[in-house]
Design an enzyme around this catalytic site. Structure first.
Site, PDB file in Angstrom:
ATOM      1  N   SER A  23       0.830  -1.204   0.000  1.00 53.65           N
ATOM      2  CA  SER A  23       0.000   0.000   0.000  1.00 53.65           C
ATOM      3  C   SER A  23       0.861   1.250   0.000  1.00 53.65           C
ATOM      4  O   SER A  23       0.346   2.349  -0.159  1.00 53.65           O
ATOM      5  CB  SER A  23      -0.931  -0.011   1.213  1.00 53.65           C
ATOM      6  OG  SER A  23      -0.203  -0.273   2.382  1.00 53.65           O
ATOM      7  N   HIS A  70      -2.381  -2.946  -6.325  1.00 56.68           N
ATOM      8  CA  HIS A  70      -2.881  -2.604  -4.985  1.00 56.68           C
ATOM      9  C   HIS A  70      -4.390  -2.844  -4.925  1.00 56.68           C
ATOM     10  O   HIS A  70      -5.164  -2.067  -5.490  1.00 56.68           O
ATOM     11  CB  HIS A  70      -2.520  -1.140  -4.679  1.00 56.68           C
ATOM     12  CG  HIS A  70      -2.898  -0.693  -3.312  1.00 56.68           C
ATOM     13  ND1 HIS A  70      -3.189   0.614  -3.025  1.00 56.68           N
ATOM     14  CD2 HIS A  70      -3.040  -1.371  -2.153  1.00 56.68           C
ATOM     15  CE1 HIS A  70      -3.487   0.712  -1.754  1.00 56.68           C
ATOM     16  NE2 HIS A  70      -3.423  -0.470  -1.199  1.00 56.68           N
ATOM     17  N   GLU A 122      -5.456  -0.575  -7.954  1.00 63.20           N
ATOM     18  CA  GLU A 122      -4.586   0.549  -8.298  1.00 63.20           C
ATOM     19  C   GLU A 122      -3.312  -0.068  -8.883  1.00 63.20           C
ATOM     20  O   GLU A 122      -2.566  -0.746  -8.179  1.00 63.20           O
ATOM     21  CB  GLU A 122      -4.293   1.345  -7.011  1.00 63.20           C
ATOM     22  CG  GLU A 122      -3.429   2.560  -7.210  1.00 63.20           C
ATOM     23  CD  GLU A 122      -3.153   3.306  -5.888  1.00 63.20           C
ATOM     24  OE1 GLU A 122      -3.122   2.679  -4.811  1.00 63.20           O
ATOM     25  OE2 GLU A 122      -2.955   4.533  -5.967  1.00 63.20           O
ATOM     26  N   ASN A 130      -3.901   6.085  -1.315  1.00 55.54           N
ATOM     27  CA  ASN A 130      -3.550   6.385   0.074  1.00 55.54           C
ATOM     28  C   ASN A 130      -3.047   7.809   0.263  1.00 55.54           C
ATOM     29  O   ASN A 130      -3.119   8.350   1.358  1.00 55.54           O
ATOM     30  CB  ASN A 130      -2.541   5.364   0.602  1.00 55.54           C
ATOM     31  CG  ASN A 130      -3.250   4.082   0.991  1.00 55.54           C
ATOM     32  OD1 ASN A 130      -4.388   4.120   1.461  1.00 55.54           O
ATOM     33  ND2 ASN A 130      -2.606   2.950   0.787  1.00 55.54           N
TER      34      ASN A 130
HETATM   35  N1  CAA Z   1     -15.207 -10.304   2.628  1.00 55.87           N
HETATM   36  C1  CAA Z   1     -16.114 -10.582   1.661  1.00 55.87           C
HETATM   37  N2  CAA Z   1     -17.306  -9.969   1.552  1.00 55.87           N
HETATM   38  C2  CAA Z   1     -17.616  -9.050   2.478  1.00 55.87           C
HETATM   39  C3  CAA Z   1     -16.742  -8.698   3.522  1.00 55.87           C
HETATM   40  C4  CAA Z   1     -15.488  -9.379   3.576  1.00 55.87           C
HETATM   41  N3  CAA Z   1     -14.570  -9.114   4.519  1.00 55.87           N
HETATM   42  N4  CAA Z   1     -17.339  -7.747   4.286  1.00 55.87           N
HETATM   43  C5  CAA Z   1     -18.539  -7.499   3.732  1.00 55.87           C
HETATM   44  N5  CAA Z   1     -18.718  -8.280   2.639  1.00 55.87           N
HETATM   45  C6  CAA Z   1     -19.875  -8.313   1.737  1.00 55.87           C
HETATM   46  C7  CAA Z   1     -21.086  -8.860   2.427  1.00 55.87           C
HETATM   47  O1  CAA Z   1     -21.162 -10.266   2.298  1.00 55.87           O
HETATM   48  C8  CAA Z   1     -22.215  -8.179   1.664  1.00 55.87           C
HETATM   49  O2  CAA Z   1     -22.479  -8.858   0.453  1.00 55.87           O
HETATM   50  P1  CAA Z   1     -23.983  -8.952  -0.136  1.00 55.87           P
HETATM   51  O3  CAA Z   1     -24.453  -7.533  -0.348  1.00 55.87           O
HETATM   52  O4  CAA Z   1     -23.821  -9.702  -1.408  1.00 55.87           O
HETATM   53  O5  CAA Z   1     -24.769  -9.659   0.905  1.00 55.87           O
HETATM   54  C9  CAA Z   1     -21.629  -6.807   1.289  1.00 55.87           C
HETATM   55  O6  CAA Z   1     -20.196  -6.957   1.393  1.00 55.87           O
HETATM   56  C10 CAA Z   1     -22.066  -5.713   2.236  1.00 55.87           C
HETATM   57  O7  CAA Z   1     -21.706  -6.108   3.553  1.00 55.87           O
HETATM   58  P2  CAA Z   1     -22.530  -5.752   4.869  1.00 55.87           P
HETATM   59  O8  CAA Z   1     -23.996  -5.648   4.506  1.00 55.87           O
HETATM   60  O9  CAA Z   1     -22.146  -6.709   5.941  1.00 55.87           O
HETATM   61  O10 CAA Z   1     -21.968  -4.387   5.374  1.00 55.87           O
HETATM   62  P3  CAA Z   1     -21.877  -2.980   4.683  1.00 55.87           P
HETATM   63  O11 CAA Z   1     -22.987  -2.737   3.737  1.00 55.87           O
HETATM   64  O12 CAA Z   1     -21.634  -2.060   5.801  1.00 55.87           O
HETATM   65  O13 CAA Z   1     -20.537  -3.080   3.799  1.00 55.87           O
HETATM   66  C11 CAA Z   1     -18.224  -2.717   3.519  1.00 55.87           C
HETATM   67  C12 CAA Z   1     -19.308  -3.400   4.369  1.00 55.87           C
HETATM   68  C13 CAA Z   1     -18.246  -3.293   2.124  1.00 55.87           C
HETATM   69  C14 CAA Z   1     -16.900  -3.051   4.189  1.00 55.87           C
HETATM   70  C15 CAA Z   1     -18.530  -1.166   3.485  1.00 55.87           C
HETATM   71  O14 CAA Z   1     -18.691  -0.664   4.785  1.00 55.87           O
HETATM   72  C16 CAA Z   1     -17.451  -0.380   2.792  1.00 55.87           C
HETATM   73  O15 CAA Z   1     -17.404  -0.305   1.574  1.00 55.87           O
HETATM   74  N6  CAA Z   1     -16.540   0.251   3.586  1.00 55.87           N
HETATM   75  C17 CAA Z   1     -15.428   0.998   3.056  1.00 55.87           C
HETATM   76  C18 CAA Z   1     -14.324   0.039   2.705  1.00 55.87           C
HETATM   77  C19 CAA Z   1     -13.104   0.764   2.167  1.00 55.87           C
HETATM   78  O16 CAA Z   1     -13.042   1.958   2.037  1.00 55.87           O
HETATM   79  N7  CAA Z   1     -12.090  -0.055   1.820  1.00 55.87           N
HETATM   80  C20 CAA Z   1     -10.833   0.479   1.376  1.00 55.87           C
HETATM   81  C21 CAA Z   1      -9.919   0.555   2.536  1.00 55.87           C
HETATM   82  S1  CAA Z   1      -8.349   1.215   2.070  1.00 55.87           S
HETATM   83  C22 CAA Z   1      -7.504  -0.086   1.473  1.00 55.87           C
HETATM   84  O17 CAA Z   1      -7.911  -1.204   1.464  1.00 55.87           O
HETATM   85  C23 CAA Z   1      -6.185   0.228   0.928  1.00 55.87           C
HETATM   86  C24 CAA Z   1      -5.080   0.461   1.852  1.00 55.87           C
HETATM   87  O18 CAA Z   1      -3.970   0.403   1.365  1.00 55.87           O
HETATM   88  C25 CAA Z   1      -5.204   0.826   3.262  1.00 55.87           C
END
Ligand code: CAA
Length: 284
Positions: free
Chosen positions: A120, A141, A153, A191
């Site tokens: 990252s 990424h 990315e 990031n």
């Molecule tokens: N693995 C697989 N599937 C997952 C999961 C996981 N860990 N967590 C959630 N899901 C799936 C669920 O099964 C669900 O699928 P369906 O709609 O088909 O049933 C869907 O995602 C939605 O999940 P939830 O209803 O439980 O919860 P939610 O609607 O709150 O979504 C989330 C959860 C997808 C994590 C959402 O909150 C989100 O998009 N958050 C932001 C995530 C983000 O910004 N990620 C980037 C982080 S930065 C990064 O990764 C880079 C870095 O270098 C730091």
């Protein structure tokens, strides 16, 4: 190397197992490698559960779930990656560890295999320089959770060839992801934008402007973010957020990237977010 059939993944943690799942679902033969037998066992049962959940929710049928599982192999022996056309490293975000892995991959991988990293924030150019094939090294990424987030990315190191970059783009697109093209500068693009926002949210809490709950509610309801920035920081891991802020601060040399002292203190206290049970919030 332009035709990729077999994908190796190094590291069976949250990111590695997610990449393995998506690659196997997309029809690639996947070899998942980790030094820990336990991590591999956990990854296998986690992916199996994801497959079963998808069948129950009618997202895909049983034959797709079975095919995905049959596309996956697990091994603690890194030499088992020798036949892979593309190897994606998703190990601990630590320079020394990544350099050692890339030196080893360079020795064992086919001479025309592409070596990619899910880092990252560590320089792709610097990682590529420890290998004898810098033209065949690129950044891929993925975002967390990998099966849900639609972005890869793509990061081009100084020596990454057009052919390599096109090949990793094709793999990302085959996995159902959108690929953005980014050059190799500290924090890349995502990031560089995301982490200062999270860091600013921590300053907003630190300076007593608003409570954690109100900061997150504000950003969720006021800016349509799926998670508030502090909740997202807990999700990513506060140690990871701090490490990326340090890379931005050092790499870009601008004081606007200085990590918030509260973020540093939480990490020192072992409050790393969801994974340690406590960060800005508490978790069961
Ligand atoms: N693995 C697989 N599937 C997952 C999961 C996981 N860990 N967590 C959630 N899901 C799936 C669920 O099964 C669900 O699928 P369906 O709609 O088909 O049933 C869907 O995602 C939605 O999940 P939830 O209803 O439980 O919860 P939610 O609607 O709150 O979504 C989330 C959860 C997808 C994590 C959402 O909150 C989100 O998009 N958050 C932001 C995530 C983000 O910004 N990620 C980037 C982080 S930065 C990064 O990764 C880079 C870095 O270098 C730091």
């Amino acid at each position: 190397m332009s035709h990729i059939e077999k994908v190796g993944i190094v590291g069976a943690g949250q990111m590695g197992r997610g990449i393995a799942q998506v690659a196997a679902m997309s029809g690639y033969q996947v070899q998942l490698s980790d030094i820990s037998e336990e991590a591999l066992g956990f990854a296998q049962s986690f992916i199996q559960k994801q497959m079963d959940k998808g069948v129950a929710k009618e997202k895909w049928d049983q034959s797709k779930a079975d095919l995905t599982m049959s596309n996956l192999s697990f091994s603690t022996e890194m030499n088992d990656l020798a036949q892979c056309d593309l190897i994606i490293e998703a190990a601990t975000e630590n320079k020394k560890i990544k350099f050692e892995i890339f030196k080893r991959l360079d020795e064992i991988a086919k001479t025309n295999a592409i070596l990619a990293t899910n880092t990252s924030s560590i320089s792709i150019t610097e990682i590529a320089a420890v290998t004898s094939r810098p033209g065949l090294v690129a950044g891929m990424h993925f975002m967390n959770p990998v099966p849900v987030m639609k972005l890869v990315e793509g990061i081009r190191g100084l020596e990454t060839t057009d052919e390599t970059f096109t090949a990793v783009e094709k793999v990302a697109v085959d996995m159902g992801k959108t690929f953005i093209k980014v050059n190799d500068l500290a924090g890349f693009a995502i990031n560089r934008i995301l982490m200062p926002m999270i860091n600013e949210a921590v300053y907003t809490l630190f300076e007593g402007v608003a409570s954690a709950e109100d900061i997150d509610t504000g950003m969720k309801l006021g800016c349509n973010q799926p998670m508030g920035p502090l909740e997202l920081a807990d999700f990513i891991g506060l140690d990871t957020c701090l490490a990326i802020m340090e890379v931005l601060h050092e790499g870009l040399g601008d004081s606007k990237y200085r990590p918030c002292p509260l973020l540093r203190n939480y990490v020192l206290a072992g409050r790393l977010g969801r994974k340690s049970g406590r960060g800005f919030y508490e978790y069961q």
